[in-house]
Design an enzyme around this catalytic site. Structure first.
Site, PDB file in Angstrom:
ATOM      1  CB  SER A 145       0.573  21.449  20.630  1.00 28.02           C
ATOM      2  OG  SER A 145       1.122  20.829  19.340  1.00 28.02           O
ATOM      3  CE1 TYR A 158       5.179  22.754  21.551  1.00 29.28           C
ATOM      4  CE2 TYR A 158       4.566  20.941  20.224  1.00 29.28           C
ATOM      5  CZ  TYR A 158       4.282  22.378  20.841  1.00 29.28           C
ATOM      6  OH  TYR A 158       3.400  23.075  20.164  1.00 29.28           O
ATOM      7  CE  LYS A 162       2.122  23.963  23.678  1.00 31.09           C
ATOM      8  NZ  LYS A 162       1.888  25.224  24.251  1.00 31.09           N
TER       9      LYS A 162
END
Length: 253
Positions: A145, A158, A162
């Site tokens: 990401s 998150y 990633k």
């Protein structure tokens, strides 16, 4: 014809990648964790024949070996692994450090790392060992990401997960190169998947589209095309790369 295992292939980027590989004549294992009906929809829409469905919860450390073994049994082997399944930011898992209680903070971090890091880590191990035992070349592509680079203040777990996945991919690129196995990652920005349609239709959708100078967000097909390329023999020399796919919405130094 290659055998391709794609995790989280019941919708979104995973479904688009499954379609792209199948269109090239590859046989695809459509992995899902919970939504069998959506996985069946993906399977039925794939061109060609010989595709299968495999199930498994990647938060279970033992599930990775079962997913790999089930795929090998169904397809006769694995040549390409796409680590696409992941836990994305949603209103329900926001964890702003100044706002959430400790229990919620801990729960979100634990689950995000289990899904986004440890699941791909254990599955990569299982598939890599399968390829090494066969003495066969292969390709692994991780779906990371943009958030790994720009920061995610509302979803720090998150962004961190990633970043960890992409760093893991680079470590494996070095470790597996002597075995003829390439490992690369894509780092998408915001993508128009099914679960993001409501956000794009809301007032914040204009803000999301304005992040890119193209004035739009990415599509699953655009990400899938890059995945297919990185999984091709022609892209072996790109092993270790992290390919930004964000429409110039975030430019790394």
């Amino acid at each position: 014809m290659r055998r391709v295992l794609i995790t989280g292939a019941s919708r979104g980027i995973g479904r688009a990648a499954a379609s792209a590989f199948a269109a090239r004549g590859d046989r695809v294992a459509v992995h899902y964790a919970r939504d069998r009906a959506a996985a069946e929809q993906t399977l039925q829409a794939l061109p060609g024949s010989g595709h299968v469905i495999v199930a498994g919860d990647l938060t279970d450390p033992d599930a990775a070996q079962r997913i790999a073994s089930d795929t090998v049994q169904a397809l006769g082997g694995i040549d390409v692994l796409v680590n696409n399944a992941g836990m994305a930011p949603t209103p329900g898992n926001a964890h702003r450090v100044a706002e959430v209680e400790a229990a919620q903070w801990q729960q979100v971090w634990q689950h995000m790392l289990e899904v986004n890091v440890l699941g791909p880590v254990h599955l990569t191990y299982a598939v890599a060992r399968h390829l090494i035992a066969r003495g066969a070349p292969g390709h692994i592509v991780n779906v990371g990401s943009r958030g790994a680079f720009r920061g995610e203040p509302d979803y720090p777990a998150y962004g961190a997960s990633k970043a960890a996945l992409q760093a893991f991919g680079q470590s494996m690129a070095i470790a597996l190169a002597p075995h003829g196995i390439s490992v690369a990652s894509v780092a998408p920005g915001f993508v128009r998947t099914e679960r993001q349609e409501a956000k794009l239709a809301a007032p914040e959708g204009d803000t999301l589209r304005a992040e890119s100078p193209f004035g739009r967000v990415g599509t699953p097909d655009e990400i899938a095309a890059a995945i297919v390329y990185l999984a091709s023999p022609q892209a072996t020399w790109a092993s270790g790369a992290i390919l930004d796919l964000n429409g110039a919405s975030y430019l790394r130094p």
